[in-house]
Design a protein around this motif. Structure first.
Motif, PDB file in Angstrom:
ATOM      1  N   GLY A  31      33.819  46.869  43.017  1.00 43.80           N
ATOM      2  CA  GLY A  31      33.618  46.656  41.594  1.00 43.80           C
ATOM      3  C   GLY A  31      33.065  45.305  41.204  1.00 43.80           C
ATOM      4  O   GLY A  31      33.128  44.942  40.020  1.00 43.80           O
ATOM      5  N   ALA A  60      36.450  40.872  39.226  1.00 46.91           N
ATOM      6  CA  ALA A  60      37.389  41.964  39.476  1.00 46.91           C
ATOM      7  C   ALA A  60      38.592  41.433  40.240  1.00 46.91           C
ATOM      8  O   ALA A  60      38.526  40.383  40.892  1.00 46.91           O
ATOM      9  N   HIS A  68      43.007  48.138  41.335  1.00 49.01           N
ATOM     10  CA  HIS A  68      41.822  47.415  40.867  1.00 49.01           C
ATOM     11  C   HIS A  68      41.896  47.256  39.359  1.00 49.01           C
ATOM     12  O   HIS A  68      42.392  48.136  38.650  1.00 49.01           O
ATOM     13  N   ASP A  97      39.637  44.912  35.957  1.00 46.76           N
ATOM     14  CA  ASP A  97      38.653  43.916  35.550  1.00 46.76           C
ATOM     15  C   ASP A  97      38.842  43.677  34.054  1.00 46.76           C
ATOM     16  O   ASP A  97      39.817  44.142  33.451  1.00 46.76           O
TER      17      ASP A  97
END
Length: 232
Positions: free
Chosen positions: A149, A157, A173, A175
């Motif tokens: 990402g 990220a 994950h 962001d």
């Protein structure tokens, strides 16, 4: 800063203040319990097996599995990088220079490192310039950044990985604003009566507000305070 008369909370007696604070605390405690529930769901996420990436570190090429050191868990911040720029992303620079004492993570079997798309020599030079004390790796010669990402000339990220032997799995994950919970700065600022003082923030009429990001420390200010030439 000069404070106008309408930029002050109302003054009340102690009993009234304690009643208002107690009502707010009900919401704060509910939010804490919701974060606990979110963390519990995060611990139950499935995971994805990762390829055997090779990144570039201060000592040369290093396998992703070896970046964990002796620990099974790894947090990776992907720092934005613009080729040829003297100063890299101010948000990434400010966010990552907050982390100066990470040994406590080892008690929880984890490391926290930075990766960036910049060539390793340039990345390490920038780290020194702004006084960053984290461990940096370059993904310039790997597809790792794009796969998690943070492609070349892309955004930042945060990813979390789990290692089982020599096999690495991606477990989480985020962001954008998902990184705020990892920053102590905004946690402290949000306690203040005026908060972040940014235009998007829901504040009483007359509260000081400025353009978003305008109060964030610039990379130049961070370098002057903590970098190679900073006065200690």
């Amino acid at each position: 800063m000069s404070i106008s008369s309408n930029a002050l909370p109302p003054v009340v007696d102690t009993s009234t203040w304690e009643k208002e604070l107690a009502a707010l605390r009900v919401r704060e405690k509910a939010a804490t319990r919701e974060l606990d529930a979110i963390a519990a769901q995060r611990r139950r996420l499935p995971m994805v097996k990762m390829p055997d990436y090779v990144l570039e570190g201060e000592q040369g090429p290093v396998r992703l599995a070896d970046i964990f050191g002796d620990h099974p868990q790894l947090i990776v911040y992907s720092h934005m990088w613009r080729e040829g720029a003297e100063w890299q992303c101010g948000g990434c620079t400010g966010f990552t220079t907050q982390f100066t004492r990470l040994a406590g993570l080892e008690k929880f079997d984890a490391r926290f490192v930075i990766v960036t798309q910049g060539p390793v020599d340039e990345a390490l030079a920038y780290r020194r310039k702004v006084g960053n004390t984290m461990t940096w790796y370059s993904t310039a010669n790997s597809t790792f950044g794009g796969d998690v990402g943070a492609p070349p000339n892309g955004g930042f990220a945060v990813n979390v990985f789990l290692r089982d032997g020599d096999t690495v799995y991606r477990t989480w994950h985020t962001d954008g604003r998902g990184t705020e919970q990892l920053s102590h700065l905004f946690g402290l600022v949000d306690l203040l009566p005026y908060g972040r003082q940014e235009e998007w923030q829901d504040s009483p009429e007359g509260w000081p507000q400025s353009p978003t990001y305008s109060r964030w420390a610039t990379p130049q200010e961070i370098a002057a305070a903590y970098g190679e030439g900073a006065a200690r």
